[in-house]
Design a protein around this motif. Structure first.
Motif, PDB file in Angstrom:
ATOM      1  N   HIS A 166       0.850  -1.181   0.000  1.00  0.00           N
ATOM      2  CA  HIS A 166       0.000   0.000   0.000  1.00  0.00           C
ATOM      3  C   HIS A 166       0.892   1.239   0.000  1.00  0.00           C
ATOM      4  CE1 HIS A 166      -3.506  -2.501   1.280  1.00  0.00           C
ATOM      5  NE2 HIS A 166      -2.528  -3.218   1.817  1.00  0.00           N
ATOM      6  N   VAL A 167       0.619   2.170  -0.921  1.00  0.00           N
ATOM      7  CA  VAL A 167       1.396   3.401  -1.028  1.00  0.00           C
ATOM      8  C   VAL A 167       0.457   4.572  -0.751  1.00  0.00           C
ATOM      9  CG1 VAL A 167       2.901   4.806  -2.475  1.00  0.00           C
ATOM     10  CG2 VAL A 167       2.891   2.320  -2.741  1.00  0.00           C
ATOM     11  N   PHE A 168       0.765   5.365   0.285  1.00  0.00           N
ATOM     12  CA  PHE A 168      -0.069   6.495   0.695  1.00  0.00           C
ATOM     13  C   PHE A 168       0.699   7.798   0.496  1.00  0.00           C
ATOM     14  CE2 PHE A 168      -1.152   2.869   3.365  1.00  0.00           C
ATOM     15  CZ  PHE A 168      -2.532   2.799   3.239  1.00  0.00           C
ATOM     16  N   ASP A 169      -0.041   8.853   0.090  1.00  0.00           N
ATOM     17  CA  ASP A 169       0.478  10.214   0.100  1.00  0.00           C
ATOM     18  C   ASP A 169      -0.307  10.966   1.169  1.00  0.00           C
ATOM     19  OD1 ASP A 169       1.155  12.896  -0.312  1.00  0.00           O
ATOM     20  OD2 ASP A 169       1.510  12.578  -2.441  1.00  0.00           O
ATOM     21  N   ILE A 170       0.359  11.359   2.244  1.00  0.00           N
ATOM     22  CA  ILE A 170      -0.344  11.915   3.399  1.00  0.00           C
ATOM     23  C   ILE A 170      -0.977  13.274   3.112  1.00  0.00           C
ATOM     24  CG2 ILE A 170       1.127  10.655   5.005  1.00  0.00           C
ATOM     25  CD1 ILE A 170       2.608  13.265   5.532  1.00  0.00           C
ATOM     26  N   ARG A 171      -0.684  13.854   1.961  1.00  0.00           N
ATOM     27  CA  ARG A 171      -1.299  15.135   1.611  1.00  0.00           C
ATOM     28  C   ARG A 171      -2.684  14.949   1.007  1.00  0.00           C
ATOM     29  NH1 ARG A 171       3.689  17.004  -2.026  1.00  0.00           N
ATOM     30  NH2 ARG A 171       3.325  14.831  -2.648  1.00  0.00           N
ATOM     31  N   SER A 172      -3.090  13.719   0.755  1.00  0.00           N
ATOM     32  CA  SER A 172      -4.391  13.465   0.132  1.00  0.00           C
ATOM     33  C   SER A 172      -4.975  12.176   0.680  1.00  0.00           C
ATOM     34  CB  SER A 172      -4.253  13.373  -1.391  1.00  0.00           C
ATOM     35  OG  SER A 172      -3.483  12.232  -1.739  1.00  0.00           O
ATOM     36  N   GLU A 173      -6.199  11.889   0.259  1.00  0.00           N
ATOM     37  CA  GLU A 173      -6.876  10.665   0.665  1.00  0.00           C
ATOM     38  C   GLU A 173      -6.549   9.486  -0.253  1.00  0.00           C
ATOM     39  OE1 GLU A 173      -8.671  10.106   3.251  1.00  0.00           O
ATOM     40  OE2 GLU A 173      -8.937  12.135   4.051  1.00  0.00           O
ATOM     41  N   SER A 174      -5.857   9.757  -1.330  1.00  0.00           N
ATOM     42  CA  SER A 174      -5.613   8.717  -2.332  1.00  0.00           C
ATOM     43  C   SER A 174      -4.552   7.738  -1.857  1.00  0.00           C
ATOM     44  CB  SER A 174      -5.164   9.356  -3.648  1.00  0.00           C
ATOM     45  OG  SER A 174      -3.930  10.017  -3.464  1.00  0.00           O
ATOM     46  N   LYS A 175      -4.649   6.515  -2.381  1.00  0.00           N
ATOM     47  CA  LYS A 175      -3.634   5.504  -2.114  1.00  0.00           C
ATOM     48  C   LYS A 175      -3.592   4.538  -3.290  1.00  0.00           C
ATOM     49  CE  LYS A 175      -6.350   1.904   0.166  1.00  0.00           C
ATOM     50  NZ  LYS A 175      -6.409   0.982   1.325  1.00  0.00           N
ATOM     51  N   LYS A 176      -2.463   3.848  -3.414  1.00  0.00           N
ATOM     52  CA  LYS A 176      -2.281   2.842  -4.442  1.00  0.00           C
ATOM     53  C   LYS A 176      -1.955   1.518  -3.776  1.00  0.00           C
ATOM     54  CE  LYS A 176      -0.433   6.160  -7.814  1.00  0.00           C
ATOM     55  NZ  LYS A 176       0.730   6.518  -8.674  1.00  0.00           N
ATOM     56  N   LYS A 177      -2.356   0.449  -4.466  1.00  0.00           N
ATOM     57  CA  LYS A 177      -2.058  -0.874  -3.936  1.00  0.00           C
ATOM     58  C   LYS A 177      -1.507  -1.751  -5.043  1.00  0.00           C
ATOM     59  CE  LYS A 177      -3.954  -4.859  -1.465  1.00  0.00           C
ATOM     60  NZ  LYS A 177      -5.142  -5.486  -0.862  1.00  0.00           N
ATOM     61  N   PHE A 178      -0.439  -2.482  -4.715  1.00  0.00           N
ATOM     62  CA  PHE A 178       0.194  -3.394  -5.662  1.00  0.00           C
ATOM     63  C   PHE A 178       0.273  -4.776  -5.030  1.00  0.00           C
ATOM     64  CE2 PHE A 178       1.954   0.824  -6.259  1.00  0.00           C
ATOM     65  CZ  PHE A 178       1.832   1.036  -7.624  1.00  0.00           C
ATOM     66  N   ARG A 179       0.324  -5.748  -5.890  1.00  0.00           N
ATOM     67  CA  ARG A 179       0.563  -7.120  -5.463  1.00  0.00           C
ATOM     68  C   ARG A 179       2.053  -7.385  -5.632  1.00  0.00           C
ATOM     69  NH1 ARG A 179      -2.186 -11.023  -2.524  1.00  0.00           N
ATOM     70  NH2 ARG A 179      -1.648 -13.101  -3.233  1.00  0.00           N
ATOM     71  N   LEU A 180       2.772  -7.588  -4.516  1.00  0.00           N
ATOM     72  CA  LEU A 180       4.220  -7.728  -4.608  1.00  0.00           C
ATOM     73  C   LEU A 180       4.633  -8.921  -5.469  1.00  0.00           C
ATOM     74  CD1 LEU A 180       5.411  -6.861  -1.001  1.00  0.00           C
ATOM     75  CD2 LEU A 180       5.835  -5.561  -3.079  1.00  0.00           C
ATOM     76  N   ASN A 181       3.930 -10.013  -5.343  1.00  0.00           N
ATOM     77  CA  ASN A 181       4.267 -11.188  -6.156  1.00  0.00           C
ATOM     78  C   ASN A 181       2.991 -11.943  -6.484  1.00  0.00           C
ATOM     79  OD1 ASN A 181       5.415 -13.281  -7.487  1.00  0.00           O
ATOM     80  ND2 ASN A 181       6.701 -13.971  -5.808  1.00  0.00           N
ATOM     81  N   PRO A 182       2.476 -11.788  -7.694  1.00  0.00           N
ATOM     82  CA  PRO A 182       1.211 -12.451  -8.055  1.00  0.00           C
ATOM     83  C   PRO A 182       1.279 -13.967  -8.018  1.00  0.00           C
ATOM     84  CG  PRO A 182       1.775 -10.720  -9.622  1.00  0.00           C
ATOM     85  CD  PRO A 182       2.975 -10.930  -8.770  1.00  0.00           C
ATOM     86  N   GLU A 183       2.469 -14.554  -8.012  1.00  0.00           N
ATOM     87  CA  GLU A 183       2.593 -16.010  -8.035  1.00  0.00           C
ATOM     88  C   GLU A 183       2.627 -16.638  -6.647  1.00  0.00           C
ATOM     89  OE1 GLU A 183       6.064 -16.784 -10.275  1.00  0.00           O
ATOM     90  OE2 GLU A 183       5.314 -15.887 -12.116  1.00  0.00           O
ATOM     91  N   CYS A 184       2.512 -15.833  -5.612  1.00  0.00           N
ATOM     92  CA  CYS A 184       2.589 -16.361  -4.247  1.00  0.00           C
ATOM     93  C   CYS A 184       1.301 -17.065  -3.850  1.00  0.00           C
ATOM     94  CB  CYS A 184       2.861 -15.237  -3.254  1.00  0.00           C
ATOM     95  SG  CYS A 184       4.455 -14.469  -3.451  1.00  0.00           S
ATOM     96  N   GLU A 185       1.434 -18.145  -3.095  1.00  0.00           N
ATOM     97  CA  GLU A 185       0.302 -18.863  -2.528  1.00  0.00           C
ATOM     98  C   GLU A 185       0.669 -19.338  -1.123  1.00  0.00           C
ATOM     99  OE1 GLU A 185      -0.751 -22.054  -5.058  1.00  0.00           O
ATOM    100  OE2 GLU A 185      -1.247 -20.794  -6.779  1.00  0.00           O
ATOM    101  N   ASN A 186      -0.350 -19.370  -0.259  1.00  0.00           N
ATOM    102  CA  ASN A 186      -0.159 -19.849   1.115  1.00  0.00           C
ATOM    103  C   ASN A 186       0.977 -19.112   1.823  1.00  0.00           C
ATOM    104  OD1 ASN A 186      -2.167 -21.814   0.688  1.00  0.00           O
ATOM    105  ND2 ASN A 186      -0.658 -23.182  -0.235  1.00  0.00           N
ATOM    106  N   HIS A 187       0.979 -17.807   1.670  1.00  0.00           N
ATOM    107  CA  HIS A 187       2.063 -17.028   2.247  1.00  0.00           C
ATOM    108  C   HIS A 187       1.568 -16.218   3.442  1.00  0.00           C
ATOM    109  CE1 HIS A 187       0.292 -15.113  -1.402  1.00  0.00           C
ATOM    110  NE2 HIS A 187      -0.063 -14.250  -0.485  1.00  0.00           N
TER     111      HIS A 187
END
Length: 491
Positions: free
Chosen positions: A76-97
């Motif tokens: 999760h990437v936040f910019d404290i100057r706004s309400e917006s945030k971005k989200k990424f999947r660090l590794n789409p191939e991960c399972e049972n982690h």
């Protein structure tokens, strides 16, 4: 100082991060991330996240950007100057982690993530992908600019769950600790794990590492179960253990001298921060169980603790969960949902005397009593007390130097009387109490002997008296028999 910032009435503070503008963020157990100002002591903004957060970090260069990693490899990437945030999947191939701990490099380029299980997506030295492979206790490295694919992974060295990690100030070297008591260092510029592992040590107590930390470019430490600090001097090509009970191999005996920085129950230590000067390079952040205070005590290069803390102040009503420190401030978060802010720069003129005059007895003395209970031998406590720095050698701050004036004879006399009372209460002497209760106890030894002689004579007289009484009782018992016989003869 200290300042208290109330973040939640019912959720504990699990982790804290601070930027260069003295704006901080924290993660609460109720899935909220509050942004708050240290100077204004109030909450500025709150974010809600859908999953438990395993690591939260302010970017060092971009002071308004926050990186938070949840337990499912979500970034999760936040910019404290706004309400917006971005989200990424660090590794789409991960399972049972399950992500346990994270670290963010000082150059704002690399995020290190430790997980209990990692499946697929592991890159080898040649950069090829090995799929359908499951590994436990894995460290994966990600470039924050391209977070969907790991740069490389280390999965051979740690045999137990990785509980804590931190980047060195150069941004390339990582220090880690696990639940078996292992502390390791990796050069993250190298992909091959065997070459990347710079050094490794194991605590001889086999207690889990609760925290690893960076003091400066060369000094790092590991806390073993909040009870013992192991401090390393890590320079190029060599590693020196300044103090700590560690070994070079997992199953070997003690390799280094025993640590002098011990915090036995009811004491606890959550971590170390930069010290006062070169002679006192470290300061321990510690306290006592079931007490709300937090103490800062100087530690020298050999691990000897100062006899009296530099400062003690009101802390948390519950357990202390986390801490972080900047060049100016020390922050602790607790079960009570509060963040306590204290000055960490000991040269700051605002670093002044505390309002808790009894902090010494609450920390050091209670720790000694606990050691007596553990070992059962008071002589061990006397030996341990030699490891404490005397107050005369204690570093002085601008404010504390004002309190270093000699005490009056009346104060010294009261201290001596108190120490005599405590000594007599801890080890009572029955013979001494008898002598003190007698009228002539403060005279010479002859009077004592006379008391003993008198007591012997009194014992003889009392025994003779008891004998006479018994004979008198026997005569009175025979009289009724004779009177009865006389009556029979008359009849």
């Amino acid at each position: 100082m200290p300042g208290k910032i109330d973040l939640s009435p019912n959720a504990s503070v699990r982790m804290i991060s601070v930027n260069t503008d003295n704006v901080a963020c924290a993660y609460l157990a109720n899935l909220y991330i509050p942004i708050f100002s240290l100077e204004k002591e109030k909450v500025l903004r709150r974010y809600e996240v859908p999953n438990q957060i395993s690591g939260i970090h302010f970017a060092h260069g971009k002071k308004n950007v926050i990186y938070a990693v949840d337990d499912s490899f979500g970034l999760h990437v936040f910019d404290i100057r706004s309400e917006s945030k971005k989200k990424f999947r660090l590794n789409p191939e991960c399972e049972n982690h399950n992500v346990i701990a994270t670290a963010f490099s000082y150059n704002d380029q690399t995020i290190a993530v430790s997980s209990s299980t990692f499946a697929g997506g592991i890159s080898d030295v040649r950069g090829s992908r090995r799929r359908q492979e499951n590994h436990e206790n894995v460290i994966s490295l990600y470039d924050v600019r391209y977070p969907t694919n790991p740069i490389t992974t280390y999965y051979k060295r740690h045999k137990s769950s990785i509980t804590t990690m931190e980047f060195y100030q150069n941004g390339n070297v990582l220090i880690t600790g696990d639940s078996s008591g292992a502390i390791k260092s990796f050069d993250c510029q190298l992909r091959d794990e065997d070459n990347a592992c710079r050094w490794e040590r194991w605590t001889t107590k086999k207690a889990g590492i609760s925290k690893v930390g960076i003091i400066n470019k060369r000094i790092v430490y590991g806390m073993s179960g909040r009870e013992e600090a192991t401090v390393f001097y890590d320079s190029k090509g060599s590693l020196e253990v300044l103090y700590g009970s560690v070994s070079k191999t997992e199953n070997s005996g003690e390799d280094s001298k025993h640590s002098n920085a011990l915090f036995k129950k009811p004491e606890w230590c959550i971590g170390l921060i930069k010290g006062v000067n070169d002679d006192i390079p470290l300061v321990a952040v510690h306290g006592v169980e079931k007490e709300t205070l937090i103490s800062l005590t100087a530690i020298n290069q050999e691990g000897h603790r100062q006899a009296t803390p530099l400062l003690s102040y009101d802390g948390h009503s519950g357990d202390v969960k986390c801490m972080t420190a900047t060049s100016e401030f020390l922050l602790t978060g607790g079960d009570d949902g509060k963040v306590v802010v204290q000055i960490a720069n000991f040269k700051n003129p605002k670093f002044g005397p505390d309002s808790l005059p009894n902090h010494h007895s609450l920390t050091l003395n209670r720790g000694k009593l606990a050691e007596i209970e553990d070992s059962g031998n008071p002589e061990d406590v006397v030996k341990d007390s030699e490891d404490v720095i005397p107050d005369s050698e204690a570093p002085r701050t601008p404010e504390s130097s004002k309190k270093s004036a000699p005490e009056s004879p009346k104060t010294e006399k009261s201290k001596i009387e108190k120490s005599e009372d405590s000594t007599s209460s801890e080890s009572p002497n029955p013979e001494k109490s008898k002598i003190e209760n007698s009228e002539d106890s403060t005279t010479s030894s002859e009077s004592v002997n006379s008391v003993e002689t008198t007591s012997e004579l009194s014992k003889t007289d009392s025994s003779k008296k008891r004998k006479d009484e018994r004979e008198g009782d026997a005569e009175t018992e025979e009289e009724p028999v004779e009177s009865k016989k006389a009556k029979i003869e008359e009849n």
